[in-house]
Design an enzyme around this catalytic site. Structure first.
Site, PDB file in Angstrom:
ATOM      1  N   TYR A  72       0.825  -1.205   0.000  1.00  0.00           N
ATOM      2  CA  TYR A  72       0.000   0.000   0.000  1.00  0.00           C
ATOM      3  C   TYR A  72       0.860   1.257   0.000  1.00  0.00           C
ATOM      4  O   TYR A  72       0.514   2.265  -0.612  1.00  0.00           O
ATOM      5  CB  TYR A  72      -0.946   0.010   1.210  1.00  0.00           C
ATOM      6  CG  TYR A  72      -1.980   1.103   1.077  1.00  0.00           C
ATOM      7  CD1 TYR A  72      -3.113   0.908   0.286  1.00  0.00           C
ATOM      8  CD2 TYR A  72      -1.811   2.338   1.705  1.00  0.00           C
ATOM      9  CE1 TYR A  72      -4.050   1.915   0.120  1.00  0.00           C
ATOM     10  CE2 TYR A  72      -2.752   3.353   1.549  1.00  0.00           C
ATOM     11  CZ  TYR A  72      -3.866   3.138   0.755  1.00  0.00           C
ATOM     12  OH  TYR A  72      -4.785   4.128   0.586  1.00  0.00           O
ATOM     13  N   PHE A 124      -5.736  22.125 -24.828  1.00  0.00           N
ATOM     14  CA  PHE A 124      -6.079  20.712 -24.965  1.00  0.00           C
ATOM     15  C   PHE A 124      -7.339  20.473 -24.143  1.00  0.00           C
ATOM     16  O   PHE A 124      -7.531  21.090 -23.096  1.00  0.00           O
ATOM     17  CB  PHE A 124      -4.939  19.791 -24.515  1.00  0.00           C
ATOM     18  CG  PHE A 124      -5.298  18.345 -24.724  1.00  0.00           C
ATOM     19  CD1 PHE A 124      -5.330  17.813 -25.987  1.00  0.00           C
ATOM     20  CD2 PHE A 124      -5.674  17.544 -23.652  1.00  0.00           C
ATOM     21  CE1 PHE A 124      -5.728  16.496 -26.205  1.00  0.00           C
ATOM     22  CE2 PHE A 124      -6.064  16.226 -23.864  1.00  0.00           C
ATOM     23  CZ  PHE A 124      -6.085  15.699 -25.135  1.00  0.00           C
ATOM     24  N   THR A 125      -8.182  19.543 -24.608  1.00  0.00           N
ATOM     25  CA  THR A 125      -9.525  19.380 -24.026  1.00  0.00           C
ATOM     26  C   THR A 125      -9.520  19.251 -22.493  1.00  0.00           C
ATOM     27  O   THR A 125     -10.096  20.091 -21.796  1.00  0.00           O
ATOM     28  CB  THR A 125     -10.214  18.151 -24.636  1.00  0.00           C
ATOM     29  OG1 THR A 125      -9.327  17.033 -24.530  1.00  0.00           O
ATOM     30  CG2 THR A 125     -10.542  18.375 -26.101  1.00  0.00           C
ATOM     31  N   ASP A 215       3.002  20.655 -20.333  1.00  0.00           N
ATOM     32  CA  ASP A 215       2.256  19.446 -20.641  1.00  0.00           C
ATOM     33  C   ASP A 215       3.232  18.594 -21.456  1.00  0.00           C
ATOM     34  O   ASP A 215       3.410  18.806 -22.649  1.00  0.00           O
ATOM     35  CB  ASP A 215       0.992  19.766 -21.434  1.00  0.00           C
ATOM     36  CG  ASP A 215       0.183  18.502 -21.757  1.00  0.00           C
ATOM     37  OD1 ASP A 215       0.754  17.395 -21.678  1.00  0.00           O
ATOM     38  OD2 ASP A 215      -1.008  18.627 -22.093  1.00  0.00           O
ATOM     39  N   LYS A 258       0.859   8.106 -23.590  1.00  0.00           N
ATOM     40  CA  LYS A 258       1.395   8.560 -24.890  1.00  0.00           C
ATOM     41  C   LYS A 258       2.879   8.160 -24.956  1.00  0.00           C
ATOM     42  O   LYS A 258       3.185   6.978 -25.036  1.00  0.00           O
ATOM     43  CB  LYS A 258       1.185  10.068 -25.056  1.00  0.00           C
ATOM     44  CG  LYS A 258      -0.142  10.597 -24.531  1.00  0.00           C
ATOM     45  CD  LYS A 258      -1.351  10.172 -25.352  1.00  0.00           C
ATOM     46  CE  LYS A 258      -2.678  10.538 -24.709  1.00  0.00           C
ATOM     47  NZ  LYS A 258      -2.897  11.888 -24.302  1.00  0.00           N
ATOM     48  N   ARG A 382     -12.177  15.105 -36.257  1.00  0.00           N
ATOM     49  CA  ARG A 382     -11.851  16.297 -35.458  1.00  0.00           C
ATOM     50  C   ARG A 382     -12.301  17.488 -36.282  1.00  0.00           C
ATOM     51  O   ARG A 382     -11.546  18.105 -37.007  1.00  0.00           O
ATOM     52  CB  ARG A 382     -10.343  16.379 -35.160  1.00  0.00           C
ATOM     53  CG  ARG A 382      -9.863  15.352 -34.145  1.00  0.00           C
ATOM     54  CD  ARG A 382     -10.043  15.819 -32.703  1.00  0.00           C
ATOM     55  NE  ARG A 382     -11.189  15.229 -32.055  1.00  0.00           N
ATOM     56  CZ  ARG A 382     -11.273  14.995 -30.740  1.00  0.00           C
ATOM     57  NH1 ARG A 382     -10.261  15.263 -29.940  1.00  0.00           N
ATOM     58  NH2 ARG A 382     -12.355  14.512 -30.214  1.00  0.00           N
ATOM     59  N   PHE A 448     -19.638  14.107 -29.953  1.00  0.00           N
ATOM     60  CA  PHE A 448     -18.878  13.259 -30.883  1.00  0.00           C
ATOM     61  C   PHE A 448     -18.759  11.815 -30.407  1.00  0.00           C
ATOM     62  O   PHE A 448     -18.647  10.895 -31.215  1.00  0.00           O
ATOM     63  CB  PHE A 448     -17.483  13.843 -31.153  1.00  0.00           C
ATOM     64  CG  PHE A 448     -16.638  14.082 -29.936  1.00  0.00           C
ATOM     65  CD1 PHE A 448     -16.743  15.260 -29.229  1.00  0.00           C
ATOM     66  CD2 PHE A 448     -15.731  13.124 -29.501  1.00  0.00           C
ATOM     67  CE1 PHE A 448     -15.970  15.487 -28.100  1.00  0.00           C
ATOM     68  CE2 PHE A 448     -14.948  13.341 -28.383  1.00  0.00           C
ATOM     69  CZ  PHE A 448     -15.079  14.523 -27.667  1.00  0.00           C
TER      70      PHE A 448
HETATM   71  C1  LIG Z   1      -3.950  12.701 -23.637  1.00  0.00           C
HETATM   72  C2  LIG Z   1      -3.513  14.059 -23.268  1.00  0.00           C
HETATM   73  C3  LIG Z   1      -3.752  14.599 -22.005  1.00  0.00           C
HETATM   74  C4  LIG Z   1      -4.576  13.887 -20.955  1.00  0.00           C
HETATM   75  O1  LIG Z   1      -4.034  12.699 -20.569  1.00  0.00           O
HETATM   76  P1  LIG Z   1      -4.944  11.426 -20.140  1.00  0.00           P
HETATM   77  O2  LIG Z   1      -3.937  10.404 -19.775  1.00  0.00           O
HETATM   78  O3  LIG Z   1      -5.771  11.065 -21.332  1.00  0.00           O
HETATM   79  O4  LIG Z   1      -5.771  11.854 -18.994  1.00  0.00           O
HETATM   80  C5  LIG Z   1      -3.254  15.861 -21.736  1.00  0.00           C
HETATM   81  N1  LIG Z   1      -2.580  16.566 -22.653  1.00  0.00           N
HETATM   82  C6  LIG Z   1      -2.335  16.090 -23.891  1.00  0.00           C
HETATM   83  C7  LIG Z   1      -1.586  16.911 -24.869  1.00  0.00           C
HETATM   84  C8  LIG Z   1      -2.797  14.835 -24.245  1.00  0.00           C
HETATM   85  O5  LIG Z   1      -2.583  14.379 -25.481  1.00  0.00           O
END
Ligand SMILES: *Cc1c(COP(=O)(O)O)cnc(C)c1O
Length: 463
Positions: A72, A124-125, A215, A258, A382, A448
């Site tokens: 843990y 970014f979203t 990011d 990623k 997109r 979407f």
């Molecule tokens: C995918 C992504 C995120 C968010 O990451 P998650 O692991 O999907 O929560 C943030 N910034 C960028 C540029 C991304 O491509």
């Protein structure tokens, strides 16, 4: 003669995929309402929906999974992760999170106050959603070339220093908790930021007392573009370039799904002890103990090993090369795509591809649906569907109307890319037969994901 290169790995385990018939795909398309998000993965031949969490792990990562220490608190895999982040990214303090948005949530809650402004090189979203939820307003400060699919600028992700200075002068540095710096810029098509730009931006931010939160989701791919394109960088390793890039920043949020080559995971990292301490207070509420943050020990181990693998120069050259290999075949056939080809995807410019389909008939959605029908390749829209509606109910009709062919890491061979290229080129040759779609079901938010469509005239360029 240009010598050809092949994948810098060999295949130890295979996962069979379905080679479907046109009849099968027609049935699956109707069941999915012509929305690629609603297809079952088992009906897809080559899946280019996203590069998120879809990487193939190495034998070394799988071996690490067996060494998961599921304690843990204080798992040895946490320390392996911490060491990898310190070595490769250079930040002293690390907090694992279940994925990137977990880290975005925590940093936004710590640093952003109601009424603040958060400048960034394109939104970014999930990043913007967390900034807004914490009371901030996102301000776009990317160079204008980023919004132009035809601009061949080598570093389309660069920050526009003039725009940033204007914002700081207008609202004051004390209303700006940080600059949100993405490397590469996903929404611009995986476009990189140059070292030179990062140096200038960092000098400006230091002078004005502004933090930079990176990011870093695709930072290794960004480092490769610098090595390839920036004067004086060709002889350095990507690992070395990456360390310098991040030295200009104060912390990062990271999606392990990623660049770090894992299927789940993320982290928050910082140079500031007090930010780290506040993050340890929040992470226990939302993710888990600071030494696991919602991840199993084995997942942390896989990410620690993936982080070391992602900066390998041969791997990165092949990875970016594969995306470019697909893009190059499409360019040669005259198919309109976003240029230059970015790090993780090839974007079809659906407006130029289907000039006879008005944007209210969802050309990018229609093209993605036609691609699946033609060859079983799944892409992502997109464009107008993703952009949604304004509060007054009208559609946004965004300038960029695109189909994203996103390449998972180490999953497909160049031969799969040939199949994708053949299909896109075949569709391009009979493009006038692709009519648009009408939306027959529309959910109120994030439409979407679940919207359903019907082809106009009942046909989508089959045969
Ligand atoms: C995918 C992504 C995120 C968010 O990451 P998650 O692991 O999907 O929560 C943030 N910034 C960028 C540029 C991304 O491509």
């Amino acid at each position: 003669m240009q010598r050809r290169q092949a994948e810098p790995y060999k295949i130890k385990v295979v996962e069979p995929i379905a080679v479907t018939t046109p009849q099968h795909r027609r049935t699956a398309s109707v069941e999915a309402g012509f929305n690629t998000f609603l297809l079952r993965s088992q009906d897809v031949y080559i899946d280019l929906l996203t590069d998120s969490g879809t990487s193939a792990m190495s034998d070394n990562q799988w071996a690490g999974m067996m060494l998961g220490d599921e304690a843990y608190a204080g798992s040895r895999n946490f320390y392996a992760l911490q060491e990898a982040v310190q070595d490769i990214y250079g930040y002293p303090h690390v907090i694992p999170t279940h994925q990137g948005r977990g880290a975005e949530h925590i940093i936004s809650q710590i640093l952003i106050r109601q009424g603040d402004y958060v400048p960034g090189n394109m939104y970014f979203t999930t990043t913007r959603a967390h900034q807004e939820r914490a009371g901030g307003t996102f301000v776009d400060v990317v160079i204008p070339e980023a919004h132009d699919p035809r601009s061949g600028h080598p570093f389309k992700g660069n920050v526009d220093l003039g725009k940033l200075r204007e914002l700081v002068d207008r609202v004051g540095a004390d209303r700006i908790p940080y600059l949100s710096l993405a490397v590469t810029v996903n929404m611009a098509g995986g476009q990189p930021v140059s070292l030179e730009n990062m140096r200038q931006v960092s000098a400006f931010c230091r002078e004005r007392g502004l933090r930079i939160i990176c990011d870093a989701t695709r930072c290794a791919e960004n480092a490769y573009f610098i090595k390839e394109r920036e004067p004086g960088q060709a002889d350095r390793s990507c690992r070395d370039i990456l360390k310098e890039m991040l030295s200009y920043t104060d912390g990062c949020t990271m999606s392990g799904k990623k660049d770090p080559l894992v299927n789940i995971g993320g982290f928050l990292a910082t140079r500031e002890f007090d930010v780290y301490q506040k993050a340890t207070q929040l992470v226990v509420l939302f993710e888990g103990m600071p030494s696991y943050g919602g991840l199993a020990g084995r997942d942390m181990e896989a990410m620690a090993r993936g982080i070391r693998e992602m900066v390998d120069d041969d791997y990165l050259a092949w990875r970016i090369g594969q995306v470019r290999y697909l893009g190059g075949q499409l360019q040669e056939a005259g198919v309109p795509i976003v240029e230059p080809v970015g790090g993780h995807a090839v974007y079809l410019d659906a407006r130029s591809f289907l000039p006879h389909v008005e944007q209210a008939r969802y050309p990018a959605q229609a093209l993605a649906a036609a691609l699946y029908l033609d060859s079983g390749v799944r892409a992502m829209e997109r464009g107008n569907v993703s952009a949604g509606r304004r509060p007054d109910g009208t559609e946004y009709f965004p300038r960029l109307e695109m189909v994203r062919l996103t390449i998972p890491r180490r999953v497909y061979t160049d031969r799969h890319m040939d199949v994708v290229a053949d299909s896109v080129v075949a569709l391009y040759r009979r493009r006038e037969r692709i009519q648009g779609l009408t939306m027959v079901y529309e959910p109120p938010a994030l439409r979407f994901f679940t919207a359903r469509f019907e082809p106009i005239g009942g046909m989508l360029a089959e045969g």
